[in-house]
Design a protein around this motif. Structure first.
Motif, mmCIF file in Angstrom:
data_model
loop_
_atom_site.group_PDB
_atom_site.id
_atom_site.type_symbol
_atom_site.label_atom_id
_atom_site.label_comp_id
_atom_site.label_asym_id
_atom_site.label_seq_id
_atom_site.Cartn_x
_atom_site.Cartn_y
_atom_site.Cartn_z
ATOM 1 N N VAL A 1 -4.456 -12.883 0.582
ATOM 2 C CA VAL A 1 -3.281 -13.562 1.132
ATOM 3 C C VAL A 1 -3.327 -15.068 0.903
ATOM 4 O O VAL A 1 -2.313 -15.695 0.576
ATOM 5 C CB VAL A 1 -3.133 -13.255 2.640
ATOM 6 C CG1 VAL A 1 -2.023 -14.101 3.251
ATOM 7 C CG2 VAL A 1 -2.847 -11.777 2.852
ATOM 8 N N MET B 1 -12.638 -6.253 6.804
ATOM 9 C CA MET B 1 -11.177 -6.137 6.735
ATOM 10 C C MET B 1 -10.533 -7.517 6.814
ATOM 11 O O MET B 1 -9.585 -7.825 6.077
ATOM 12 C CB MET B 1 -10.661 -5.244 7.859
ATOM 13 C CG MET B 1 -9.140 -5.151 7.920
ATOM 14 S SD MET B 1 -8.425 -4.328 6.488
ATOM 15 C CE MET B 1 -8.680 -2.615 6.963
ATOM 16 N N PHE B 2 -11.052 -8.362 7.687
ATOM 17 C CA PHE B 2 -10.542 -9.727 7.825
ATOM 18 C C PHE B 2 -10.792 -10.521 6.541
ATOM 19 O O PHE B 2 -9.925 -11.249 6.068
ATOM 20 C CB PHE B 2 -11.235 -10.406 9.010
ATOM 21 C CG PHE B 2 -10.818 -11.831 9.232
ATOM 22 C CD1 PHE B 2 -9.540 -12.146 9.661
ATOM 23 C CD2 PHE B 2 -11.700 -12.870 8.995
ATOM 24 C CE1 PHE B 2 -9.150 -13.465 9.857
ATOM 25 C CE2 PHE B 2 -11.332 -14.190 9.188
ATOM 26 C CZ PHE B 2 -10.037 -14.479 9.622
ATOM 27 N N TRP C 1 0.832 -1.199 0.000
ATOM 28 C CA TRP C 1 0.000 0.000 0.000
ATOM 29 C C TRP C 1 0.869 1.252 0.000
ATOM 30 O O TRP C 1 2.068 1.208 0.323
ATOM 31 C CB TRP C 1 -0.901 0.012 1.230
ATOM 32 C CG TRP C 1 -0.124 -0.115 2.518
ATOM 33 C CD1 TRP C 1 0.501 0.882 3.225
ATOM 34 C CD2 TRP C 1 0.141 -1.328 3.227
ATOM 35 N NE1 TRP C 1 1.123 0.364 4.322
ATOM 36 C CE2 TRP C 1 0.921 -0.983 4.363
ATOM 37 C CE3 TRP C 1 -0.223 -2.656 3.015
ATOM 38 C CZ2 TRP C 1 1.359 -1.944 5.278
ATOM 39 C CZ3 TRP C 1 0.211 -3.615 3.934
ATOM 40 C CH2 TRP C 1 0.985 -3.252 5.054
ATOM 41 N N LEU D 1 -8.270 -9.441 3.834
ATOM 42 C CA LEU D 1 -6.945 -10.033 4.014
ATOM 43 C C LEU D 1 -6.931 -11.498 3.581
ATOM 44 O O LEU D 1 -5.973 -11.969 2.953
ATOM 45 C CB LEU D 1 -6.498 -9.897 5.469
ATOM 46 C CG LEU D 1 -6.167 -8.473 5.925
ATOM 47 C CD1 LEU D 1 -5.891 -8.435 7.422
ATOM 48 C CD2 LEU D 1 -4.970 -7.923 5.154
ATOM 49 N N GLN E 1 -7.079 -16.718 -3.799
ATOM 50 C CA GLN E 1 -6.610 -15.787 -4.825
ATOM 51 C C GLN E 1 -7.080 -16.192 -6.223
ATOM 52 O O GLN E 1 -7.235 -15.349 -7.095
ATOM 53 C CB GLN E 1 -5.081 -15.706 -4.803
ATOM 54 C CG GLN E 1 -4.523 -14.986 -3.596
ATOM 55 C CD GLN E 1 -3.003 -14.959 -3.607
ATOM 56 O OE1 GLN E 1 -2.354 -15.654 -4.386
ATOM 57 N NE2 GLN E 1 -2.420 -14.150 -2.733
#
Length: 227
Positions: free
Chosen positions: A194, A186-187, A74, A190, A199
């Protein structure tokens, strides 16, 4: 050298091109947020020296290190105080969308420049193989990464711009429930970027979509030039 190749996410010979691309993409992205926020009456970013194309004020060292090692990172977020806007929700959307749109513009410009280099014979005239490979690699990474960042930042999960856009567009009656979801989103974000198996359903499709955007714009410019 072997240690660096194992440590870094990207091949070391491509590292200068990735860094150059990310410096430009992140700097223009954050500058766009700061510029429009200041134009709409919020001086917060300007007082912090963020209305500038100087990359050093926009970069976060940890974010860049993680980007090179883990493949995600970021820049320093631009602080925005929507209370200073005369129309907070409308102007908030414009400020939020300005960042991703700047990456779209960079991707389109990169595609246009490369097509022009090909169309006007500049690429064919280069006899130095290393220089030719470097030019192709730079424009390939530059266009793909900027189209990817455009799409990625529109995901409606914090801390991405898509979340802020959705937040400003939702009816006020829904904001309470939306805010309760924020701590979990937010969790989820991630996990999506990750965890390798996940992905395949998030990052991989975005890269494929970014590549399709590049090919579409390349074809458009080729037709435009009569090729």
């Amino acid at each position: 050298m072997e240690f660096l190749n194992q440590l870094l996410r990207y091949p070391i010979e491509q590292l200068p091109f990735y860094l150059t691309t990310l410096v430009i993409a992140f700097t223009v992205h954050e500058f766009s947020h700061a510029y429009f926020a200041n134009k709409f009456g919020d001086p917060t970013a300007k007082m912090l020296g963020r209305v500038t194309l100087n990359p050093t004020v926009h970069f976060d060292l940890l974010g860049i290190i993680l980007l090179l090692i883990a493949g995600f990172g970021w820049a320093r977020p631009v602080p925005v105080n929507r209370a200073n806007f005369s129309k907070p929700r409308l102007m908030g959307v414009i400020v939020s969308v300005a960042g991703p749109l700047s990456n779209l513009v960079l991707g389109v410009l990169g595609t246009l420049i490369y097509v022009m280099l090909v169309q006007f014979g500049v690429i064919d005239a280069i006899t130095n193989d290393k220089l030719l490979e470097a030019i192709k690699m730079f424009f390939g990474l530059f266009t793909l990464m900027n189209f990817f960042l455009f799409l990625f930042n529109l995901i409606p999960l914090p801390p991405l711009d898509g979340y802020r856009i959705l937040e400003d567009l939702l009816p006020r009656s829904m904001l309470g429930s939306f805010k309760k979801f924020e701590q979990w989103s937010m969790f989820i974000f991630l996990l999506l970027i990750v965890v390798p198996p996940l992905q395949r359903y998030t990052i991989t499709p975005l890269y494929q979509a970014a590549r399709s955007m590049y090919l579409s714009f390349a074809r458009f410019f080729l037709v435009l030039f009569g090729a």
